[in-house]
Design an enzyme around this catalytic site. Structure first.
Site, short mmCIF file in Angstrom:
data_model
loop_
_atom_site.label_atom_id
_atom_site.label_comp_id
_atom_site.label_asym_id
_atom_site.label_seq_id
_atom_site.Cartn_x
_atom_site.Cartn_y
_atom_site.Cartn_z
N ASP A 295 0.93 -1.23 -0.17
CA ASP A 295 -0.03 -0.05 -0.25
C ASP A 295 0.84 1.22 0.01
O ASP A 295 0.60 2.34 -1.05
CB ASP A 295 -0.94 0.05 1.15
CG ASP A 295 -1.86 1.19 1.19
OD1 ASP A 295 -2.56 1.16 0.30
OD2 ASP A 295 -1.77 2.03 1.92
N MET A 323 -24.16 3.85 -11.63
CA MET A 323 -22.64 4.12 -11.96
C MET A 323 -22.40 5.58 -12.11
O MET A 323 -21.35 6.10 -11.08
CB MET A 323 -22.08 3.55 -13.09
CG MET A 323 -20.61 3.45 -13.41
SD MET A 323 -19.69 3.10 -11.96
CE MET A 323 -19.79 1.15 -12.22
N ASP A 342 -27.11 12.70 -19.16
CA ASP A 342 -27.56 11.63 -19.87
C ASP A 342 -28.56 12.27 -20.88
O ASP A 342 -28.88 13.26 -20.92
CB ASP A 342 -28.18 10.80 -18.74
CG ASP A 342 -28.40 9.39 -19.04
OD1 ASP A 342 -27.76 8.56 -18.48
OD2 ASP A 342 -29.30 8.82 -19.94
N VAL A 399 -21.49 4.91 -20.14
CA VAL A 399 -22.60 4.67 -20.58
C VAL A 399 -22.48 3.13 -20.77
O VAL A 399 -21.61 2.37 -20.24
CB VAL A 399 -22.81 5.09 -22.04
CG1 VAL A 399 -22.79 6.58 -22.02
CG2 VAL A 399 -21.76 4.66 -23.22
N VAL A 400 -23.59 2.44 -21.30
CA VAL A 400 -23.77 0.92 -21.32
C VAL A 400 -22.43 0.19 -22.05
O VAL A 400 -21.92 0.74 -22.93
CB VAL A 400 -25.10 0.62 -22.02
CG1 VAL A 400 -24.86 1.12 -23.84
CG2 VAL A 400 -25.44 -0.64 -21.93
N GLU A 401 -22.26 -1.01 -21.57
CA GLU A 401 -20.95 -1.71 -21.81
C GLU A 401 -21.13 -2.22 -23.21
O GLU A 401 -21.17 -3.35 -23.37
CB GLU A 401 -20.71 -2.76 -20.80
CG GLU A 401 -19.11 -3.33 -21.25
CD GLU A 401 -18.01 -2.58 -20.41
OE1 GLU A 401 -17.09 -3.18 -20.22
OE2 GLU A 401 -18.24 -1.43 -20.18
N LYS A 406 -20.57 3.13 -27.19
CA LYS A 406 -19.39 3.78 -26.47
C LYS A 406 -18.48 4.72 -27.41
O LYS A 406 -18.24 5.60 -27.33
CB LYS A 406 -18.46 2.97 -25.54
CG LYS A 406 -19.02 2.42 -24.24
CD LYS A 406 -17.87 1.63 -23.39
CE LYS A 406 -18.38 1.27 -22.03
NZ LYS A 406 -18.34 2.27 -21.35
N SER A 428 -15.23 -2.22 -18.10
CA SER A 428 -14.62 -3.36 -17.36
C SER A 428 -13.79 -4.35 -18.12
O SER A 428 -12.94 -5.07 -17.68
CB SER A 428 -15.64 -3.97 -16.64
OG SER A 428 -16.76 -4.58 -17.40
N HIS A 449 -11.57 2.54 -14.79
CA HIS A 449 -12.40 1.51 -14.71
C HIS A 449 -12.56 1.63 -13.06
O HIS A 449 -11.84 1.19 -12.37
CB HIS A 449 -11.77 0.11 -14.85
CG HIS A 449 -12.70 -0.88 -14.46
ND1 HIS A 449 -12.32 -2.25 -14.25
CD2 HIS A 449 -13.93 -1.05 -14.15
CE1 HIS A 449 -13.32 -3.01 -13.94
NE2 HIS A 449 -14.28 -2.35 -13.84
N ASN A 452 -17.77 -1.36 -8.75
CA ASN A 452 -18.97 -1.36 -8.16
C ASN A 452 -19.49 -1.93 -6.79
O ASN A 452 -18.98 -3.15 -6.66
CB ASN A 452 -20.30 -1.83 -9.36
CG ASN A 452 -21.82 -1.27 -8.96
OD1 ASN A 452 -21.70 0.05 -8.56
ND2 ASN A 452 -22.67 -2.00 -9.48
N GLU A 461 -8.87 0.97 -11.84
CA GLU A 461 -7.84 0.69 -12.91
C GLU A 461 -7.61 1.67 -14.08
O GLU A 461 -8.76 2.38 -14.43
CB GLU A 461 -8.33 -0.60 -13.60
CG GLU A 461 -8.22 -1.88 -12.92
CD GLU A 461 -8.49 -3.15 -13.70
OE1 GLU A 461 -7.68 -4.04 -13.86
OE2 GLU A 461 -9.54 -2.96 -14.05
N ASN A 499 -10.47 -8.26 -14.09
CA ASN A 499 -11.40 -9.06 -14.75
C ASN A 499 -10.50 -10.10 -15.67
O ASN A 499 -11.02 -11.50 -15.81
CB ASN A 499 -12.23 -8.52 -15.63
CG ASN A 499 -13.41 -7.62 -15.02
OD1 ASN A 499 -14.03 -8.38 -13.92
ND2 ASN A 499 -13.75 -6.53 -15.13
#
Length: 712
Positions: A295, A323, A342, A399-401, A406, A428, A449, A452, A461, A499
């Site tokens: 750390d 998010m 939005d 926005v949506v993945e 994007k 992600s 990144h 959640n 990230e 991931n």
């Protein structure tokens, strides 16, 4: 009387000796080997003076002493338990020397006195602190106990129960509470601390304060009778059931303090030193100390990047909802005004509502006021247009993945901001280079990144694309840190770091399911291993739709290694409408019973699917379950390091700790390999070679086996 690099000792005209802690060229005092040596020399010089009437111990730094030097623990903890105990005994001797002086002693505590610093203060007859002071024993968070008399003196001063409250929590205590419990004699304003400490010492010299009685109180044992035995047994029972045996320090502290309360003072110290040695020589302490040092490394890296960062005075997030609301909240909470855009009002309302609900929970816990809530929400500006975007320094697209969505949004926003504005994507799994193809300024673009829920997860990230500039990375790292996050820089690849190493773990989970191993058993075994939740439960929490999407990205990115011999069970669940906790049905069913109590029970849907799809029934031990789950994750982490996706073992392990909840006491995937030994780990991998390419040794680990190297 004495002048060193960290300690000076001066005799005043009034006969008071002042021992001042002021480590040269350091911002804080720590009780490292050098300071311990100088403290011993100063005490020896003090012993040669016949005209000393009292001793004042104080600090010239903003804080009293922040404990031992943890960087020295790596070498120390490699010794035997007996040698470590003897090391602790030497410092006992120093503090006992202070306690045996033939005149009164006072410790003036400013700022913080933690660990060994608090133990030094406890060796004095009187302790006086400023109102802002915090005192405590964080050792349990490092897998050890206080080793320089803290368990003995504090428990006799404030009682076993109060002392255990301090030491088992590891959290600092405010000065007012410490005084109320008896650990401090007085609390004064900071500007009065030294004058008040000197006045207190003069009172003791004049006989107006009984310093010998105070000494006796710190050393006196409880009577060894049935009443004491019952009280200690009750503490062991009530506190013991709350402790996690996988972290051995807390149970050992509880056992030691309750057992030592009736023992002679010096025997109690010996008991403490013995337990300290046993804990410090254990693997859990080495791992937890390693995490502390990791750390500190991340903080140094963040500071290094921050030196070339551009300030972010105003930012924006594209995409509201949960998010976007979380990102907006986190920025506003830490002082950065945020535009939240939005395309529909409902999403904006949800984003503001989500931020408000987080603040309401803080208010209910006494951490936030209504006025504070209103100020933070006022710093989040919901909008349906790009008005004001020309003035923002940083934009986070959330926005949506979906690649097409994007790319369209990123290309659009690039034309709405200045040429110096950095644009980041919160993704992600989607390749940064792929998204950068739609941009005219790819050097001003990177991945950011968030995990959640944003407000609870520390990790961010920061993903570097092939064209991302150092200035963009530096500013992103600094911006993430300003939001209270821990940034780790990684290079672009499918899944990035976290991931990418998570889904081989789930691949191993699916293989176990298809071999007939019950998912509840796998969850139980992996939770006992140390994970906060098993893989089935974790999949439900993440969301089965999110799981399937990410799994396909990883499978497309690494088809030879991350393909499936058997179609994942989560795909079949998703096809049949199961989303996990999102709709109450996944591997488990979630809901509320007639009494309003939440439940989690085995899903009937998954039971039917497993009965239809699983044809094998393999006898597998719990140890084999652990190996088959952990090997793919550990190997993929090693690959990320070997391929320079992540720069160091430290950053790789901290990514797993902060992003996945990897068991802290195990230190991370690469430290886990170190603890097993590369040769032992390699033998485990070879045992499961029939499970496919995810169970094949990397070239780097083969070299480690041959050369005897380690990650740390």
């Amino acid at each position: 009387m004495y002048a060193g690099q960290s300690v000076t000792l001066t005799l005043t005209d009034s006969g008071i000796a002042e021992l001042v802690l002021d480590t040269h060229e350091a911002s804080v005092n720590v009780l490292n080997a050098h300071l311990q040596d100088e403290l011993g020399q100063a005490l020896a010089a003090l012993g040669t003076q016949a005209n000393v009437q009292g001793l004042l111990i104080r600090s010239a730094k903003p804080a009293f002493v922040l404990g031992a030097d943890i960087t020295e623990f790596t070498e120390l903890f490699g010794l035997s338990a007996a040698d470590i105990s003897r090391w602790a005994g030497k410092v006992h001797g120093l503090f006992n020397t202070i306690e045996k002086l033939p005149y009164p002693t006072v410790a003036a505590v400013n700022g913080m006195a933690l660990g060994g610093g608090m133990e030094l203060a406890l060796s004095a007859d009187f302790r006086i602190a400023d109102t802002s002071a915090r005192l405590g024993f964080p050792e349990v968070t490092l897998g050890i106990c206080p080793g320089w008399g803290g368990t003995v003196r504090l428990s006799r001063l404030v009682g076993a129960e109060a002392a255990l409250g301090w030491i088992l929590s590891g959290k600092p205590v405010k000065a007012a509470q410490a005084q109320q419990q008896g650990a401090l004699d007085s609390v004064v304003d900071g500007d009065q601390l030294l004058d008040s400490a000197r006045a207190l010492l003069q009172e003791a010299i004049a006989g107006e304060r009984d310093y010998l009685a105070n000494r006796h109180r710190k050393q006196e044992a409880l009577e060894n009778n049935a009443e004491t035995a019952a009280a200690m047994a009750n503490l062991q029972q009530t506190l013991g059931k709350k402790l996690d045996p996988r972290y051995p320090a807390a149970p050992a502290i509880l056992a030691t303090i309750t057992a030592a309360m009736t023992e002679d003072f010096y025997k109690a110290q010996a008991m403490e030193a013995q337990v300290f040695g046993e804990l410090a020589s254990g693997v859990e302490a080495k791992n937890l100390v390693g995490l502390f040092l990791n750390d500190q490394y991340l903080k140094r890296e963040t500071k290094r990047w921050a030196k070339q960062a551009h300030p972010v005075g105003r930012a924006a997030v594209l995409g509201a909802g949960i998010m976007g609301g979380g990102i907006g909240y986190q920025a506003a909470l830490n002082g950065t005004p945020m535009l939240m855009k939005d395309i529909n009002q409902e999403a904006l309302d949800l984003g503001i509502s989500h931020a408000g609900s987080i603040l309401d929970r803080s208010i209910s816990k006494g951490r936030m006021t209504e006025a504070g809530k209103e100020a933070i929400l006022a710093a989040i500006h919901p909008t349906l247009t790009y008005e004001g975007f020309t003035d923002v320094d940083y934009v986070v697209e959330a926005v949506v993945e979906r690649v097409d969505v994007k790319r369209a949004v990123l290309a659009e926003v690039e034309h709405k901001v200045s040429e110096n504005t950095i644009v980041a994507t919160n993704t992600s799994t989607i390749s940064i280079d792929l998204l950068a193809e739609s941009l005219q300024r790819p050097d001003k673009f990177c991945g950011m990144h968030f995990f959640n829920p944003v407000h609870a997860m520390k990790l961010v990230e920061v993903i570097r694309g092939s064209q991302t500039s150092d200035d963009t990375i530096a500013t992103t790292v600094a911006f993430a840190a300003s939001m209270g996050k821990t940034p780790i820089v990684v290079n672009d690849c499918p899944g990035f770091l976290v991931n990418r190493v998570l889904f081989p773990y789930f691949n191993g989970f699916n293989r176990l399911l298809m071999d007939g191993v019950d998912f509840e058993r796998i969850d139980q075994v992996m939770e006992q291993f140390g994970w906060p939740m098993g893989p089935a439960y974790l999949a439900d929490v993440i969301g089965l739709d999110t799981m399937v999407h990410a799994d396909k990205v990883l499978e497309d990115g690494f088809p030879e290694r991350m393909g499936h011999d058997d179609r994942p069970i989560i795909e079949t669940l998703l096809e049949q409408g199961a989303l996990g906790q999102k709709n109450g049905v996944g591997f488990y069913e979630y809901g509320t019973d007639e009494h309003g109590k939440r439940y989690k029970r085995r899903s009937e849907k998954v039971a039917t699917i497993l009965s239809q799809r699983v044809t094998r029934s393999t006898e597998i031990t719990d140890a084999e379950i652990i190996e088959r789950m952990m090997i793919p994750m550990c190997l993929e982490t090693a690959r990320c390091l070997e391929e320079s996706i992540v720069a160091s073992a430290t950053e790789a392990d901290m990514g797993l700790i902060l992003g996945l909840g990897f068991p802290r006491f195990r230190g991370g995937a690469l430290r886990y390999i170190d603890n097993l030994g590369a040769a032992v780990f390699a033998a485990q991998v070879e045992t499961h070679a029939e499970c496919g390419p995810l169970y094949e040794l990397t070239d780097g680990i083969k070299a480690m086996v041959a050369n005897g190297n380690t990650f740390y």
